[in-house]
Design a protein around this motif. Structure first.
Motif, PDB file in Angstrom:
ATOM      1  N   ASP A 195      65.787 -38.890  22.926  1.00 52.13           N
ATOM      2  CA  ASP A 195      66.153 -40.344  22.785  1.00 52.13           C
ATOM      3  C   ASP A 195      66.473 -40.374  21.332  1.00 52.13           C
ATOM      4  OD1 ASP A 195      66.441 -43.043  22.981  1.00 52.13           O
ATOM      5  OD2 ASP A 195      64.513 -43.388  23.608  1.00 52.13           O
ATOM      6  N   HIS A 255      61.901 -43.276  29.865  1.00 52.88           N
ATOM      7  CA  HIS A 255      60.621 -43.587  29.602  1.00 52.88           C
ATOM      8  C   HIS A 255      59.917 -44.794  30.308  1.00 52.88           C
ATOM      9  CE1 HIS A 255      62.605 -47.171  27.396  1.00 52.88           C
ATOM     10  NE2 HIS A 255      63.451 -46.043  26.794  1.00 52.88           N
ATOM     11  N   HIS A 271      69.221 -37.488  26.714  1.00 53.27           N
ATOM     12  CA  HIS A 271      69.181 -38.786  26.279  1.00 53.27           C
ATOM     13  C   HIS A 271      69.255 -38.852  24.732  1.00 53.27           C
ATOM     14  CE1 HIS A 271      66.107 -42.765  26.397  1.00 53.27           C
ATOM     15  NE2 HIS A 271      67.352 -42.917  25.679  1.00 53.27           N
ATOM     16  N   HIS A 292      73.529 -47.627  24.652  1.00 57.26           N
ATOM     17  CA  HIS A 292      72.978 -48.696  25.268  1.00 57.26           C
ATOM     18  C   HIS A 292      74.408 -49.410  25.947  1.00 57.26           C
ATOM     19  CE1 HIS A 292      68.798 -48.386  24.199  1.00 57.26           C
ATOM     20  NE2 HIS A 292      69.307 -48.163  22.920  1.00 57.26           N
ATOM     21  N   HIS A 329      64.670 -49.605  30.886  1.00 57.47           N
ATOM     22  CA  HIS A 329      65.908 -48.894  30.665  1.00 57.47           C
ATOM     23  C   HIS A 329      66.392 -48.010  31.678  1.00 57.47           C
ATOM     24  CE1 HIS A 329      65.348 -49.908  26.253  1.00 57.47           C
ATOM     25  NE2 HIS A 329      65.853 -50.922  26.782  1.00 57.47           N
ATOM     26  N   ARG A 349      57.202 -48.001  26.657  1.00 60.16           N
ATOM     27  CA  ARG A 349      57.105 -48.909  25.601  1.00 60.16           C
ATOM     28  C   ARG A 349      56.037 -50.047  25.706  1.00 60.16           C
ATOM     29  NH1 ARG A 349      62.297 -49.278  23.521  1.00 60.16           N
ATOM     30  NH2 ARG A 349      62.829 -47.029  23.050  1.00 60.16           N
ATOM     31  N   GLU A 358      72.826 -45.948  28.764  1.00 65.06           N
ATOM     32  CA  GLU A 358      71.539 -46.535  28.950  1.00 65.06           C
ATOM     33  C   GLU A 358      71.470 -47.792  29.257  1.00 65.06           C
ATOM     34  OE1 GLU A 358      68.450 -45.777  25.807  1.00 65.06           O
ATOM     35  OE2 GLU A 358      66.903 -45.988  27.296  1.00 65.06           O
TER      36      GLU A 358
END
Ligand SMILES: [Zn+2]
Ligand SMILES: [Zn+2]
Length: 296
Positions: free
Chosen positions: A247, A190, A6, A38, A74, A194, A63
């Motif tokens: 990430d 994830h 990622h 993204h 995501h 968040r 993503e």
């Protein structure tokens, strides 16, 4: 074998060019890296060329911005054919939604007395596929309004803050199906990171697993050790692949260096196995051309 599944280049909100990101991954001693900008595959050709030159295995991914019961989720998609019409249409809608909200976001900031223009934002987003909140944040840093991206989100851009605007996101289960049909595999990024809320919850994940979801990104900087343990147990129970990744966003996000979390080689092999089956079906049933892994 070190595997990081990622990362973001400046084709979305990272700061490295795709080729530089691949070189950095090699220099960090990674054996496998996935590029997952993204909602776009625009960085794939450059990353693939450099991966072949430098001798690192590249997984072409993205993503996808999705939503599930009002929550933003995501979804990492690996190795789909991005030209498959349902997937391409979702990506186009998401990217258009991100660009469309930019003028309104700038207007909200202007109402707060901040002299930002759309041009200021476009100037920092460079060759990104769409200008989003991280680019607005960078423009605010450049103007001297905030010190960094984190402060920009905390004060203005995060959900519930004055310049936040919602935008289109693909329904999660639809996105999972579109990725599978396109010959790829999907992993929730994830999952409980968040918001700190356990959404999607265990029942949602069981439903998504039946809809074709392949894995959960368990080892991520946004997950505390206890969250990782719970997600790992849930993945085992549901037969989902467990992944770990950085990430990485270049200098765009602190605390996410390449390889900070990695994926177990056995779990990676399971993921590729599922991808090979999806790709085979997409080729024979739909005549698609899933990209496959670029081998070192
Ligand atoms: Zn994410
Ligand atoms: Zn990400």
């Amino acid at each position: 074998m070190r595997i990081d599944l990622h990362t973001h280049s400046r084709v979305s909100d990272g700061t490295d060019a795709p080729g530089d990101l691949v070189r950095a991954a090699k220099a960090q001693g990674l054996d496998v890296v996935a590029l997952t900008d993204h909602d776009t595959a625009a960085g794939w050709p450059e990353a693939a060329e450099v991966a072949a030159e430098t001798g690192i295995e590249l997984v072409r991914g993205m993503e996808i911005s999705t939503e599930h019961q009002g929550h933003s989720v995501h979804l990492l998609a690996y190795l789909p054919d991005p030209a498959h019409p349902p997937l391409a249409a979702e990506l186009e809608r998401v990217l258009a939604g991100r660009s469309d909200r930019l003028p309104q976001m700038v207007a909200r900031l202007n109402d707060l007395g901040i002299a930002l223009t759309v041009e200021d934002v476009v100037a920092v987003s460079g060759d990104a596929a769409a200008s989003g909140r991280p680019h607005v944040a960078d423009a605010l840093v450049r103007l001297g309004v905030v010190a960094d991206r984190t402060e920009a989100f905390d004060r203005y851009l995060a959900w519930g803050r004055p310049a936040y605007l919602s935008r289109y996101a693909a329904p999660l289960a639809d996105a999972v199906r579109a990725v599978t049909e396109a010959g790829g595999v999907s992993v929730i990024a994830h999952p409980w990171g968040r918001s700190g809320r356990e959404r999607p919850d265990a029942d949602d994940l069981a439903m998504l697993s039946r809809a074709g979801l392949s894995g959960l990104e368990v080892d991520h900087q946004d997950h505390a050790p206890r969250t990782r343990a719970r997600l790992r147990a849930l993945a085992r129970e549901l037969g989902l692949v467990v992944t770990g990744a950085s990430d990485y966003h270049g200098t765009g996000k602190v605390g996410h260096p390449l390889g900070v979390n990695t994926t177990d080689p056995e779990e990676y092999a399971r993921l590729l196995d599922r991808a090979a089956r999806a790709a085979e079906a997409a080729r024979t049933v739909r005549g698609l051309v899933p990209p496959g892994v670029v081998r070192a």
